[in-house]
Design a protein around this motif. Structure first.
Motif, PDB file in Angstrom:
ATOM      1  N   PHE A 104      -5.809  -1.986 -13.164  1.00  0.00           N
ATOM      2  CA  PHE A 104      -4.937  -2.419 -12.085  1.00  0.00           C
ATOM      3  C   PHE A 104      -5.605  -3.500 -11.255  1.00  0.00           C
ATOM      4  O   PHE A 104      -6.832  -3.642 -11.283  1.00  0.00           O
ATOM      5  N   ALA A 105      -4.794  -4.284 -10.585  1.00  0.00           N
ATOM      6  CA  ALA A 105      -5.274  -5.308  -9.649  1.00  0.00           C
ATOM      7  C   ALA A 105      -4.674  -4.965  -8.295  1.00  0.00           C
ATOM      8  O   ALA A 105      -3.449  -4.938  -8.148  1.00  0.00           O
ATOM      9  N   ILE A 106      -5.527  -4.647  -7.350  1.00  0.00           N
ATOM     10  CA  ILE A 106      -5.060  -4.274  -6.016  1.00  0.00           C
ATOM     11  C   ILE A 106      -5.400  -5.401  -5.038  1.00  0.00           C
ATOM     12  O   ILE A 106      -6.451  -6.033  -5.138  1.00  0.00           O
ATOM     13  N   TYR A 107      -4.457  -5.658  -4.132  1.00  0.00           N
ATOM     14  CA  TYR A 107      -4.625  -6.733  -3.148  1.00  0.00           C
ATOM     15  C   TYR A 107      -4.662  -6.131  -1.749  1.00  0.00           C
ATOM     16  O   TYR A 107      -3.794  -5.331  -1.391  1.00  0.00           O
ATOM     17  N   GLY A 108      -5.664  -6.541  -0.969  1.00  0.00           N
ATOM     18  CA  GLY A 108      -5.795  -6.059   0.404  1.00  0.00           C
ATOM     19  C   GLY A 108      -7.213  -6.310   0.864  1.00  0.00           C
ATOM     20  O   GLY A 108      -8.009  -6.937   0.154  1.00  0.00           O
ATOM     21  N   ASP A 109      -7.579  -5.818   2.028  1.00  0.00           N
ATOM     22  CA  ASP A 109      -8.935  -5.960   2.553  1.00  0.00           C
ATOM     23  C   ASP A 109      -9.418  -7.403   2.396  1.00  0.00           C
ATOM     24  O   ASP A 109     -10.450  -7.681   1.793  1.00  0.00           O
ATOM     25  N   GLU A 110      -8.640  -8.336   2.938  1.00  0.00           N
ATOM     26  CA  GLU A 110      -8.911  -9.764   2.730  1.00  0.00           C
ATOM     27  C   GLU A 110     -10.213 -10.211   3.398  1.00  0.00           C
ATOM     28  O   GLU A 110     -10.566  -9.725   4.467  1.00  0.00           O
ATOM     29  N   VAL A 111     -10.889 -11.151   2.765  1.00  0.00           N
ATOM     30  CA  VAL A 111     -12.054 -11.783   3.392  1.00  0.00           C
ATOM     31  C   VAL A 111     -11.618 -13.137   3.955  1.00  0.00           C
ATOM     32  O   VAL A 111     -10.557 -13.659   3.603  1.00  0.00           O
ATOM     33  N   GLU A 127      -8.821  -7.262  -6.273  1.00  0.00           N
ATOM     34  CA  GLU A 127      -9.879  -6.489  -6.943  1.00  0.00           C
ATOM     35  C   GLU A 127      -9.279  -5.983  -8.247  1.00  0.00           C
ATOM     36  O   GLU A 127      -8.248  -5.316  -8.228  1.00  0.00           O
ATOM     37  N   ILE A 128      -9.900  -6.308  -9.395  1.00  0.00           N
ATOM     38  CA  ILE A 128      -9.416  -5.823 -10.693  1.00  0.00           C
ATOM     39  C   ILE A 128     -10.349  -4.734 -11.204  1.00  0.00           C
ATOM     40  O   ILE A 128     -11.559  -4.945 -11.304  1.00  0.00           O
ATOM     41  N   LEU A 129      -9.775  -3.596 -11.523  1.00  0.00           N
ATOM     42  CA  LEU A 129     -10.546  -2.486 -12.077  1.00  0.00           C
ATOM     43  C   LEU A 129      -9.848  -2.032 -13.343  1.00  0.00           C
ATOM     44  O   LEU A 129      -8.629  -1.796 -13.334  1.00  0.00           O
TER      45      LEU A 129
END
Lengths: 227, 299
Positions: free
Chosen positions: B39-46, B120-122
């Motif tokens: 999965f690729a999750i989007y959030g916790d931006e830098v 983030e891809i895991l």
């Protein structure tokens, strides 16, 4: 007799086995809750029972149906009523691809839209879609009627044999060898009957008939020896 | 056969539950893809001057802090490290190309899964349930997420062949289907400088999008061009920093269903995977048309 099932509590296999175990002449009414998109619900029925399915169905719902009347109070996934032989399947919502594929008989009614390849290779079933159908509908249709109260997508009736297609709305494009045909009295009669059975108020005179021009290779007598 | 799932939150109040809402969707698609998942999750931006990398190493005890220390020295910037099973998320105040080049040279065993500000891809081989557990998917927060369960057809079952595939900064692709012109297209893309690690057809689709985006295409333009240049069956879901896009091949060989409520937009290969979402009975439910680009996200 009335039976109740809940697919949150019971498996599809348990449901289908219980339905198959009913005697051949059973006329029970069966209510099934929480379809949850499960595949193969109420397949292979062979008794004149009524089955009410509540929720959205997965693939091949009511496939291979004989004699039973199945109502889906929701949407149906791919291949609803595929290979139906007789009876009636009524989808109250929309149907995904290949609705009524290869079906030999019975009536399939879809209140909403049907996606691509509705009635692909149909062999005698009657299909009434109150909404629109997607591309390649009635592809290689051999026998039966496809009635569309809305619009039809690209390549309608490609490589058609003897299916009668009636469309009230716009046809995006006709497939190979499919042509517009004259609506004669017997066709108006056939269409009126189907609209009535499906509970449609539409005026048969507003429909256009399409069918095979019978110009493809398979229709040429000179090619008969090839088979 | 493979399974695709995506969830985009319209209601920010649900962001703490993104992973918990998504985990059963991914697991529900095990029937369509039991050999690998990701999965690729989007959030916790830098911040804009920083980059976030998701890295993986075969060794679950790999010394990420040593690599972080080397990066800090080389770029004169602090690196924050977050371990997650055999993966790690690095955040560093540096440019993407520099960091990527450094890791490739100094730690060639480390796989760079994703680079961006948000992504983030895991991913891993194994059952979706095991992979969700391994990376603690249900505890994850974010704005949107896309995932994939794989049943390998065109290449072997390896971590490298599993999805999502990174296609550039904050971009990734998941694919259900099979491409028939991937060998020729791979050779053409190689000549243009795109690097491939596997014989996988989906990696070619990812490489194709990377190339189009590097050439200046928007996501929508790149996907529209893909309809002409990719031959085969596909439903693609493309994750971007702001949302996700869905496209099906013009013949619509592979399934997709969309559910929309006031709180979210969810997509899946089968409705079955959406049944655990709150309010799904009242959701607006429909199938995307073939050959058409859809996008949901923040402007």
């Amino acid at each position: 007799m009335t039976m109740k099932f809940d697919l949150k509590q019971q498996t599809v296999r348990e449901l289908n086995q219980a339905l198959h175990d009913l005697p051949k002449d059973a006329t029970d009414e069966i209510n099934v809750d929480n379809l949850m998109g499960e595949h193969n619900v109420a397949v292979g029925l062979d008794q004149p029972i009524s089955v009410n399915l509540n929720g959205h169905a997965g693939y091949y719902c009511a496939g291979m149906n004989q004699k039973a009347e199945v109502v889906i109070n929701g949407n149906a996934g791919q291949g609803v009523a595929e290979n139906m032989m007789s009876g009636k399947v009524h989808v109250k919502g929309n149907a995904s691809q290949s609705a009524g594929a290869t079906a030999h008989g019975g009536l399939l009614v879809i209140d909403g839209d049907a996606a691509a390849r509705c009635g692909i290779s149909m062999k005698g079933v009657d299909i009434v879609v109150k909404g629109s159908v997607g591309h390649m509908s009635a592809f290689m249709g051999q026998s039966g009627c496809l009635v569309v109260c809305g619009d039809a997508g690209e390549a309608l009736g490609d490589s058609l044999y003897e299916v009668h297609i009636y469309v009230k709305g716009r046809v995006e494009s006709l497939g190979a060898d499919c042509v517009k045909k004259e609506m004669r009295a017997e066709h108006l009669e056939e269409l009126s009957q189907l609209l009535k059975e499906a509970g449609c108020e539409d005026d048969p005179a507003e429909f256009t008939r399409y069918g095979s021009a019978r110009q493809l290779y398979t229709f040429k007598v000179d090619n008969a020896s090839a088979y | 056969m493979c399974g695709i799932v995506g969830l985009y939150l319209k209601n920010d109040a649900l962001q703490d539950q993104l992973g918990a809402l998504f985990e059963p969707m991914l697991i529900a698609m095990t029937d369509r893809g039991p050999d690998s998942a990701g999965f690729a999750i989007y959030g916790d931006e830098v911040g804009e001057d920083m980059v976030k990398l998701t890295l993986q190493h075969e060794d679950p005890h790999y010394h990420w802090h040593e690599l972080a220390g080397q990066l800090e020295e080389a770029f004169d910037a602090s690196v924050s490290v977050l371990h997650n099973a055999n993966a790690a998320v690095f955040k560093i105040n540096a440019d993407e190309a520099g960091v990527r080049g450094f890791i490739t040279d100094q730690a060639p065993d480390v796989k760079i899964m994703s680079v961006g500000h948000s992504i983030e891809i895991l991913k891993s081989i194994g059952l979706p349930e095991e992979i969700a557990g391994k990376f603690n998917l249900k505890g994850m927060k974010g704005s949107h997420i896309i995932g994939h369960t794989r049943m390998a057809t065109e290449s072997g079952v390896t971590m490298e062949g599993s999805h999502p595939f990174s296609t550039g900064m904050d971009l990734c692709l998941v694919h259900n289907g099979s491409l028939s012109n991937h060998n020729r297209l791979r050779e053409e893309l190689k000549k243009k400088g795109i690097v491939f690690e596997t014989e996988n057809d989906s990696e070619v689709a990812a490489g194709y999008l990377t190339h189009r985006l590097q050439s200046g295409d928007s996501v929508e333009e790149a996907l529209t061009a893909a309809l002409d240049d990719l031959d085969g069956f596909f439903t693609f879901t493309i994750g971007t920093r702001n949302g996700f896009a869905v496209i099906r091949d013009p013949i619509a060989c592979k399934p997709a269903v969309i559910a929309e409520t006031d709180d979210y937009v969810a997509m899946s290969s089968e409705y079955h995977a959406l049944t655990t979402l709150p309010g799904i009975e009242q959701a607006n439910l429909w199938e995307p048309d073939p050959g058409k680009v859809y996008f949901w996200g923040r402007d």
